[in-house]
Design an enzyme around this catalytic site. Structure first.
Site, PDB file in Angstrom:
ATOM      1  N   GLY A   1      -3.600 -58.591  81.806  1.00  0.00           N
ATOM      2  CA  GLY A   1      -2.725 -59.806  80.974  1.00  0.00           C
ATOM      3  C   GLY A   1      -1.199 -60.351  81.675  1.00  0.00           C
TER       4      GLY A   1
ATOM      5  CB  ILE B   1       3.943 -58.313  76.353  1.00  0.00           C
ATOM      6  CG1 ILE B   1       2.369 -58.120  75.849  1.00  0.00           C
ATOM      7  CG2 ILE B   1       4.133 -59.369  77.229  1.00  0.00           C
ATOM      8  CD1 ILE B   1       2.116 -58.958  75.038  1.00  0.00           C
ATOM      9  CG  ASP B   2       0.405 -54.471  75.409  1.00  0.00           C
ATOM     10  OD1 ASP B   2       0.692 -55.453  74.700  1.00  0.00           O
ATOM     11  OD2 ASP B   2      -0.904 -54.340  76.223  1.00  0.00           O
TER      12      ASP B   2
ATOM     13  NE  ARG C   1       3.356 -67.687  49.514  1.00  0.00           N
ATOM     14  CZ  ARG C   1       3.438 -68.606  50.117  1.00  0.00           C
ATOM     15  NH1 ARG C   1       4.050 -68.857  51.139  1.00  0.00           N
ATOM     16  NH2 ARG C   1       3.062 -69.667  49.557  1.00  0.00           N
TER      17      ARG C   1
ATOM     18  N   GLY D   1       0.553 -55.301  71.207  1.00  0.00           N
ATOM     19  CA  GLY D   1       0.921 -53.906  71.795  1.00  0.00           C
ATOM     20  C   GLY D   1      -0.028 -53.002  72.317  1.00  0.00           C
TER      21      GLY D   1
ATOM     22  CD  GLN E   1       2.438 -61.174  69.354  1.00  0.00           C
ATOM     23  OE1 GLN E   1       2.986 -59.997  68.954  1.00  0.00           O
ATOM     24  NE2 GLN E   1       1.195 -61.321  68.795  1.00  0.00           N
TER      25      GLN E   1
END
Ligand code: ATP
Length: 320
Positions: free
Chosen positions: A12, A127-128, A163, A171, A253
């Protein structure tokens, strides 16, 4: 003594990969090496999509998200016969060693290539933050800031409409993005693989909150916990009094200009990778532990427990 090195990005994409590429290229050239870029990860290695880079090839890429070398997944790279084609392509060009920027799957490919005679060094580009051999992976900080920016915006409308926002973040199987963003946001509830909350408890806590006159709430949830986050929000609406809406932040993200932290991290790691290759090391991966750049054998790194930020979990209760 090595004379030529290659660099590729795999798995990724993550913001900061370009800064790592730049660091490898500039450091390699500085030490008199020929530097080659491999397009599309291991796929490009097998297809021979390899081009020589000069210092200008990596000008003006530090602020760009994604990866200029593109990335891909190639399942067949697990087969030795396929990796042999990659080794032959590298040998043809006289490339002795490789820097692989990616996640743990990419690390496995790097280790196996090393065992076939091409020294490889892995850099944690994901990114994880799911690689135990580094406190932070390249891309995590940028992604975290993107999430915080999105949640701030969702919070505005959540507050206006009174709300409950259920926000699912990436992740993979690591809860760090949810944990860090949840703490940064002062979320009412944080649900991660390391901090699962039984559904009855989620409902009971939100009911208590609603009855205590708090009519808005933010719940941050790691991906892959609820098969259908919208159905989960519907159940909250039915059972707690809150009107709940689910938001899946998705691929937003992954993108964006890398943060200064990720840029500096990538630069430090990229330069270290070249140092390692010049020292004749291979089959290793680079990390940052306690602000020091370090390297580990890849097999050892992949065995390390993934609990580096576990102590932060206590903050969830302390700051409630
Ligand atoms: P991310 O964390 O972003 O998913 P990753 O590097 O873990 O990144 P993977 O898809 O697992 O992503 O792996 C990337 C590529 O690495 C695979 O497509 C494959 O080419 C190679 N790879 C993965 N596992 C192995 C393995 N066991 N042996 C050889 N190569 C592998």
């Amino acid at each position: 003594m090595i004379k030529k090195i290659g660099v590729l990005t795999s798995g990724g994409d993550a913001p900061g990969m370009n800064c790592a590429i730049r660091a490898v290229v500039r450091a390699g050239l500085k030490y008199g090496l020929g530097v080659y870029g491999v397009n599309d990860g291991y796929k490009g290695l097998v297809e021979g999509d390899i081009v020589e880079l000069d210092r200008h090839s990596v000008s003006d890429i530090v602020s760009r998200g994604g990866t200029v070398l593109k990335t891909a997944r190639l399942r067949e790279f697990k087969e030795e016969s396929v990796r042999q084609i990659a080794v032959n392509n590298l040998r043809k060009l006289g490339i002795d060693a490789l820097v692989v920027i990616g996640g743990d799957g990419s690390y496995m490919g790097a280790k196996k290539l090393t065992e076939m005679g091409i020294n490889c060094v892995g850099l944690p580009g994901t990114i994880d933050n799911d690689i135990a051999s580094t406190d932070y992976t390249i891309g995590f900080d940028t992604c975290l800031n993107t999430i915080v920016d999105c949640v701030d915006k969702i919070r505005d409308t959540t507050e206006s409409h009174q709300r409950c926002a259920i926000i699912e973040v990436m992740g993979n199987h690591c809860g760090d993005l949810a944990l860090f963003s949840g703490i940064a946001e002062g979320a009412e509830m944080i649900i991660t693989p390391d901090h699962p909350i039984p559904e009855e408890e989620v409902m009971a806590s939100l009911r208590d909150l609603y009855e205590s006159k708090k009519k808005r709430a933010v719940v941050i949830v790691s991906e892959k916990i609820y098969p259908d986050i919208h159905a989960f929000a519907k159940r909250i609406t039915e059972e707690t009094g809150f009107e709940a809406k689910a938001e899946v932040l998705g691929r937003v993200q992954r993108g964006g200009s890398p943060s200064a932290f990720d840029r500096v991290l990538a630069a430090r790691m990229g330069a270290h990778a070249v140092d390692c290759l010049l020292e004749g090391k291979g089959g290793i991966c680079v990390g940052m532990i306690n602000n020091k750049i370090v390297d580990y054998d890849i097999y050892e790194a992949l065995q390390l427990p993934r609990d580096k930020h576990i102590s932060m979990l206590r903050l969830i209760d302390v700051l409630k």
